[in-house]
Structure formats: structure tokens, C-alpha cells
Design a protein around this motif. Sequence first.
Motif, PDB file in Angstrom:
ATOM      1  N   ASP A 104       5.713 -17.949  -3.315  1.00  0.00           N
ATOM      2  CA  ASP A 104       5.159 -17.029  -2.320  1.00  0.00           C
ATOM      3  C   ASP A 104       5.939 -17.034  -1.002  1.00  0.00           C
ATOM      4  O   ASP A 104       5.669 -16.226  -0.117  1.00  0.00           O
ATOM      5  CB  ASP A 104       3.684 -17.329  -2.056  1.00  0.00           C
ATOM      6  N   LEU A 105       6.898 -17.961  -0.880  1.00  0.00           N
ATOM      7  CA  LEU A 105       7.705 -18.076   0.348  1.00  0.00           C
ATOM      8  C   LEU A 105       6.830 -18.156   1.594  1.00  0.00           C
ATOM      9  O   LEU A 105       7.121 -17.523   2.613  1.00  0.00           O
ATOM     10  CB  LEU A 105       8.687 -16.919   0.476  1.00  0.00           C
ATOM     11  N   SER A 106       5.746 -18.939   1.511  1.00  0.00           N
ATOM     12  CA  SER A 106       4.920 -19.142   2.705  1.00  0.00           C
ATOM     13  C   SER A 106       5.756 -19.707   3.854  1.00  0.00           C
ATOM     14  O   SER A 106       5.531 -19.378   5.018  1.00  0.00           O
ATOM     15  CB  SER A 106       3.751 -20.077   2.383  1.00  0.00           C
ATOM     16  N   ALA A 107       6.695 -20.579   3.516  1.00  0.00           N
ATOM     17  CA  ALA A 107       7.731 -20.967   4.467  1.00  0.00           C
ATOM     18  C   ALA A 107       8.941 -20.082   4.162  1.00  0.00           C
ATOM     19  O   ALA A 107       9.497 -20.162   3.066  1.00  0.00           O
ATOM     20  CB  ALA A 107       8.093 -22.441   4.325  1.00  0.00           C
ATOM     21  N   PRO A 108       9.335 -19.206   5.073  1.00  0.00           N
ATOM     22  CA  PRO A 108      10.453 -18.288   4.785  1.00  0.00           C
ATOM     23  C   PRO A 108      11.690 -19.055   4.340  1.00  0.00           C
ATOM     24  O   PRO A 108      11.959 -20.160   4.810  1.00  0.00           O
ATOM     25  CB  PRO A 108      10.681 -17.585   6.126  1.00  0.00           C
ATOM     26  N   ILE A 109      12.448 -18.472   3.433  1.00  0.00           N
ATOM     27  CA  ILE A 109      13.609 -19.165   2.890  1.00  0.00           C
ATOM     28  C   ILE A 109      14.629 -19.486   3.976  1.00  0.00           C
ATOM     29  O   ILE A 109      15.397 -20.452   3.855  1.00  0.00           O
ATOM     30  CB  ILE A 109      14.249 -18.335   1.754  1.00  0.00           C
ATOM     31  N   GLU A 110      14.636 -18.724   5.062  1.00  0.00           N
ATOM     32  CA  GLU A 110      15.544 -19.020   6.168  1.00  0.00           C
ATOM     33  C   GLU A 110      15.293 -20.400   6.758  1.00  0.00           C
ATOM     34  O   GLU A 110      16.200 -21.012   7.337  1.00  0.00           O
ATOM     35  CB  GLU A 110      15.416 -17.954   7.260  1.00  0.00           C
ATOM     36  N   GLU A 111      14.058 -20.918   6.616  1.00  0.00           N
ATOM     37  CA  GLU A 111      13.734 -22.239   7.131  1.00  0.00           C
ATOM     38  C   GLU A 111      14.453 -23.345   6.365  1.00  0.00           C
ATOM     39  O   GLU A 111      14.530 -24.483   6.834  1.00  0.00           O
ATOM     40  CB  GLU A 111      12.222 -22.479   7.072  1.00  0.00           C
ATOM     41  N   ALA A 112      14.975 -23.021   5.186  1.00  0.00           N
ATOM     42  CA  ALA A 112      15.739 -24.012   4.418  1.00  0.00           C
ATOM     43  C   ALA A 112      16.914 -24.541   5.231  1.00  0.00           C
ATOM     44  O   ALA A 112      17.323 -25.696   5.071  1.00  0.00           O
ATOM     45  CB  ALA A 112      16.235 -23.400   3.115  1.00  0.00           C
ATOM     46  N   GLU A 113      17.440 -23.701   6.115  1.00  0.00           N
ATOM     47  CA  GLU A 113      18.580 -24.117   6.922  1.00  0.00           C
ATOM     48  C   GLU A 113      18.248 -25.329   7.783  1.00  0.00           C
ATOM     49  O   GLU A 113      19.098 -26.186   8.035  1.00  0.00           O
ATOM     50  CB  GLU A 113      19.043 -22.954   7.797  1.00  0.00           C
ATOM     51  N   ARG A 114      16.999 -25.419   8.232  1.00  0.00           N
ATOM     52  CA  ARG A 114      16.571 -26.570   9.028  1.00  0.00           C
ATOM     53  C   ARG A 114      16.577 -27.851   8.188  1.00  0.00           C
ATOM     54  O   ARG A 114      16.932 -28.926   8.665  1.00  0.00           O
ATOM     55  CB  ARG A 114      15.175 -26.319   9.611  1.00  0.00           C
ATOM     56  N   LEU A 115      16.193 -27.719   6.915  1.00  0.00           N
ATOM     57  CA  LEU A 115      16.207 -28.872   6.014  1.00  0.00           C
ATOM     58  C   LEU A 115      17.634 -29.257   5.650  1.00  0.00           C
ATOM     59  O   LEU A 115      17.979 -30.436   5.591  1.00  0.00           O
ATOM     60  CB  LEU A 115      15.379 -28.580   4.765  1.00  0.00           C
ATOM     61  N   PHE A 116      18.477 -28.247   5.413  1.00  0.00           N
ATOM     62  CA  PHE A 116      19.878 -28.532   5.110  1.00  0.00           C
ATOM     63  C   PHE A 116      20.542 -29.279   6.271  1.00  0.00           C
ATOM     64  O   PHE A 116      21.356 -30.182   6.049  1.00  0.00           O
ATOM     65  CB  PHE A 116      20.634 -27.232   4.841  1.00  0.00           C
TER      66      PHE A 116
END
Length: 249
Positions: A104-116
Amino acid sequence: MADDSENSTRPKYSIVIPAYNESARLPATLASVVGCVRARGWDAEVIVVNDGSTDTTTDLARAFARTAPELRLLDHPSNRGKGYSVRAGMLAARGEVVLFTDADLSAPIEEAERLFAAIAAGADIAIGSRWLESGRQTHRQPFYRQFFGRCFNAVTRAVMRLPFADTQCGLKAFTRQAAQTVFQLQTIERWGFDPEILLIALRRGLRVVEVPVSWAHDERTRMSYLRDGIRMLQEITQIRWNALCGRYK
């Protein structure tokens, strides 16, 4: 051990999306994920793990893959649970950094950059958190869901001694080595797998960093806090027993 040629063809990132009867959301989700991968220039593969869906989830993923070489499908004939699907996808991933996200991308996929970025800074595992900076929530859960979610998290932290504000956020990233270590030891196949993989990580001496992420509640969530909450409490008991028996050593 992989040889140099295998390492040279390995993508930088793998993005794993578990999916069960997601025909209504999957096309938009894949468009967002693949669009982000291309816009940001990520060297990435996207893996959809179909968990025995009875709708058109598999057909939609295959159709999307015809125009998206980044995408591959792992298709399981029967429903085993989100934990099972995540485990299968994470162990099959080829990336140097492996991330899973909810369909459902409740956390937008762009937020993955913060984890990376947290992984690049030295973390073995980076987990998204809805509660470290609650102001980042753009669409809050109904009060009763917030209440039960907080209660479950408090019980989880107390029973399993996990030092995290949010164990259940569906956005988590691992180095390849950490993913292989943790998910080979995972035993829980349904909703309670998140606390288990975090406990395994700490037991194995891995560095886990919690990262605040933007998040929006999706009203179409299938999780029942009564039915699934009871099951998750049973799974927490099983995890604690596994730990006492040395299952994670």
C-alpha cells in the motif's frame, strides 16, 4: 562465496513487495516504485512476491513486467502469510542493499532513500518509524488503531526487550549480509515476523538504526487488530520460547 563476476552484475538495491490479493493497489504501487527507481537513477531490481492471491495480482505483475525490466515476480501457489513472502523475497534478492515495503506504500517509496543513507553510514539494518517524529504522519490512523498499535508495541518491547519506538512499520532495509543472516533464521510466517527479525538482528550483534519516515494510513488495510492482534501475541510467545531454546544462535 560469490565470485567477482557475480558481484559485478548484482544491483545496488533490491525492493521487495509482498502482495496478497492486491489487484486494486498493485498497478499504482508498481508505477510509483518503478517511477522512483528511474527518476532517482537507482540501480535496482523490484521483486513482487505473490502470496497465493486469488485475484488478478499475478497477471497484473506479469503485464507490468513486460515494460519494466526492473521487475520480477515470485509466484507462490498458496497463501502462507506476509512474513513468509517477505522472507522469500529477501532471500531471493540479489541487491547489495535489500529493502521490503508494504504494497500500500503507506510509507512513500521515496522514504527508502532515508534508510539507504543510514545503511551507507554504517548501519546493518535501517527500520522506518512512524513514531520517532509523529508529525511526519500525513494521514493518521483512527484513534482505536493508534491505541491498539501503541499497546501492541509496548507489549512487544516489554516481552522481547526491543528498544525501538516502532517495530511494525512496513519499510525496512538490510545489507545483503544482514538479510541473509536474519531471514534464514526467521520462523514466523504471518504478521508477527517483524519483532522476530529485529530480535534475531540484536541477538546476532547487528547494528539496527531507527529512521523517522513519512507515513499515511490506508483505510483499505486488511489487518484486524482483534483477530490478528491475538495471533501476533501468540507469535510473540513463540518467538520468546524460540529465543530461550537457542533457536536464533
